[in-house]
Scaffold this active site. Structure first.
Site, short mmCIF file in Angstrom:
data_model
loop_
_atom_site.label_atom_id
_atom_site.label_comp_id
_atom_site.label_asym_id
_atom_site.label_seq_id
_atom_site.Cartn_x
_atom_site.Cartn_y
_atom_site.Cartn_z
N SER A 1 34.80 53.35 31.20
CA SER A 1 34.19 54.06 32.11
C SER A 1 33.61 55.39 31.59
O SER A 1 34.35 55.86 30.62
CB SER A 1 35.29 54.47 33.17
OG SER A 1 34.86 55.42 34.09
N TYR B 1 44.04 57.29 35.20
CA TYR B 1 42.93 56.36 34.90
C TYR B 1 42.12 56.78 33.86
O TYR B 1 41.47 55.76 33.17
CB TYR B 1 41.97 56.38 36.49
CG TYR B 1 40.60 55.43 36.48
CD1 TYR B 1 40.83 54.00 36.28
CD2 TYR B 1 39.54 55.80 36.21
CE1 TYR B 1 39.68 53.13 36.49
CE2 TYR B 1 38.31 55.25 35.87
CZ TYR B 1 38.55 53.79 36.19
OH TYR B 1 37.44 53.08 35.93
N1 LIG Z 1 33.22 50.36 40.27
C1 LIG Z 1 32.95 51.26 39.19
O1 LIG Z 1 32.27 52.37 39.66
C2 LIG Z 1 33.47 51.48 37.94
C3 LIG Z 1 33.08 52.38 37.13
C4 LIG Z 1 33.55 52.62 35.89
C5 LIG Z 1 34.35 51.46 35.27
N2 LIG Z 1 34.94 50.56 36.20
C6 LIG Z 1 35.70 49.46 35.72
O2 LIG Z 1 35.39 48.15 36.03
C7 LIG Z 1 36.36 47.34 36.16
C8 LIG Z 1 36.28 46.50 37.47
O3 LIG Z 1 36.33 47.43 38.56
P1 LIG Z 1 35.69 47.04 40.07
O4 LIG Z 1 35.17 48.35 40.54
O5 LIG Z 1 35.11 45.86 40.03
O6 LIG Z 1 37.24 47.13 40.91
P2 LIG Z 1 37.70 46.01 41.99
O7 LIG Z 1 38.66 46.68 42.46
O8 LIG Z 1 36.12 45.50 42.77
O9 LIG Z 1 37.89 44.66 41.25
C9 LIG Z 1 38.80 44.45 40.26
C10 LIG Z 1 39.48 43.22 39.91
O10 LIG Z 1 40.52 43.40 39.23
C11 LIG Z 1 41.65 42.36 39.64
N3 LIG Z 1 42.92 42.77 39.35
C12 LIG Z 1 43.77 43.86 39.58
N4 LIG Z 1 44.84 43.80 39.02
C13 LIG Z 1 44.78 42.57 38.17
C14 LIG Z 1 45.79 42.20 37.31
N5 LIG Z 1 46.86 42.85 37.24
N6 LIG Z 1 45.32 41.00 36.80
C15 LIG Z 1 44.16 40.53 36.86
N7 LIG Z 1 43.31 40.72 37.72
C16 LIG Z 1 43.56 42.11 38.28
C17 LIG Z 1 41.52 42.47 41.17
O11 LIG Z 1 41.99 41.47 41.99
C18 LIG Z 1 39.78 42.61 41.32
O12 LIG Z 1 39.42 41.27 41.52
C19 LIG Z 1 37.66 48.40 36.14
O13 LIG Z 1 38.18 48.00 34.81
C20 LIG Z 1 37.00 49.64 36.51
O14 LIG Z 1 37.80 50.51 35.77
C21 LIG Z 1 34.42 50.36 37.72
#
Ligand SMILES: NC(=O)c1ccc[n+]([C@@H]2O[C@H](COP(=O)([O-])OP(=O)(O)OC[C@H]3O[C@@H](n4cnc5c(N)ncnc54)[C@H](O)[C@@H]3O)[C@@H](O)[C@H]2O)c1
Length: 261
Positions: free
Chosen positions: A144, A157
């Site tokens: 991120s 985080y």
């Molecule tokens: N959304 C954003 O703005 C953003 C920005 C930068 C980075 N990210 C990163 O992108 C990735 C996905 O984020 P997102 O926004 O899609 O989140 P989200 O909450 O929409 O999805 C996360 C997914 O991870 C799964 N998950 C959670 N714990 C788990 C575990 N122990 N084992 C397996 N699966 C598990 C959940 O069930 C879900 O399907 C993350 O690593 C997040 O840090 C997101």
């Protein structure tokens, strides 16, 4: 230029929804056979079904990335179905509690570190021996922009995201000799369940309401629109493809200009 992706096999963790699901769909569109590894069985199966009904190939394996036994079994199932693992996308992640570092619970620290950092460690550890044997592979960690800059009221985080970005420096050095590329992507805010929680729970720490925090973040983009999960998925597909064969050890910003370094 050819992507070289058709027929390859990928594992995408946390691909039941959000960014991971968009990555799984985008890889499948390029002919990649995908293992969706997630704790959310309902949404995970739906995502795999959507790929299969659209002419692609996907399996769902219920996997908690913090549990080494489940991770090993997931990798075995992916290998038994597809015969190889060319791409690992370490995407599963949570944002955890929002607020000042000294007020966050120890349990929250343990959980965020376990999913975001230990999960990435365990999945990489389980997949790397197969990639070494194959003499090739692509590992992509979803970090991120918070991992590069840190973020107020989101310190734990941010630190885990710095860890999975830092990891690519070490691993790209260790694994380059086997033709394995290790990179990270560092996206800014995209509308997912994770960001909804951020807007809901972090806003008050800045004296804002959720909509005002969303606007404040959106105002930081240098481009005329905000970021989508498909934007992030496109960059991951590029890094997974032959077009990025000479890129390794990078933390690629996908931030619409919010973060430049
Ligand atoms: N959304 C954003 O703005 C953003 C920005 C930068 C980075 N990210 C990163 O992108 C990735 C996905 O984020 P997102 O926004 O899609 O989140 P989200 O909450 O929409 O999805 C996360 C997914 O991870 C799964 N998950 C959670 N714990 C788990 C575990 N122990 N084992 C397996 N699966 C598990 C959940 O069930 C879900 O399907 C993350 O690593 C997040 O840090 C997101």
């Amino acid at each position: 230029m050819e992507t070289g992706l058709n027929g390859k096999a990928a594992i995408v963790t946390g691909a039941a929804m959000g960014v991971g699901r968009a990555i799984a769909y985008a890889l499948a569109d390029e002919g990649v056979r995908v293992t969706i590894a997630d704790i959310d069985e309902g949404e995970g199966r739906k995502a795999a079904d959507k790929i299969n009904s659209g002419g692609g190939e996907a399996i769902f394996v219920r996997t908690d990335v913090t549990q080494s036994g489940q991770v090993k079994s997931m990798v075995e199932q992916a290998l038994s179905r597809f015969g190889r693992i060319d791409i690992l996308v370490n995407n599963a992640g949570i944002v955890g509690q929002q607020g000042p570092w000294h007020l966050l619970d120890e349990e929250n620290f343990d959980q965020v570190v376990a999913i975001n950092f230990k999960g990435t460690y365990l999945c990489s550890k389980a997949v790397v021996p197969h990639m070494i044997e194959q003499r090739g592979g692509k590992i992509i960690n979803i970090s991120s922009c918070a991992g590069k800059t840190g973020e107020e009221n989101n310190g734990v985080y941010s630190a885990t995201k710095a860890a999975v970005w830092n990891m690519v420096h070490s691993l790209s050095g260790e694994l380059g000799q086997y033709g394995i590329n290790v990179n990270a992507v560092c996206p800014a805010a995209m509308d997912t369940a994770l960001m909804e929680k951020v807007y809901r729970e972090r806003a008050e720490h800045f004296g804002l309401n959720p909509d005002e925090l969303r606007k404040k973040i959106a105002d930081g983009f240098r481009l005329p629109r905000t970021l989508t999960v498909e934007d992030a998925a496109g960059v991951v597909v590029f890094l997974a493809s032959d077009m990025a064969d000479m890129m390794t050890g990078q933390g690629v910003n996908i931030t619409g200009g919010i973060e430049l370094h």
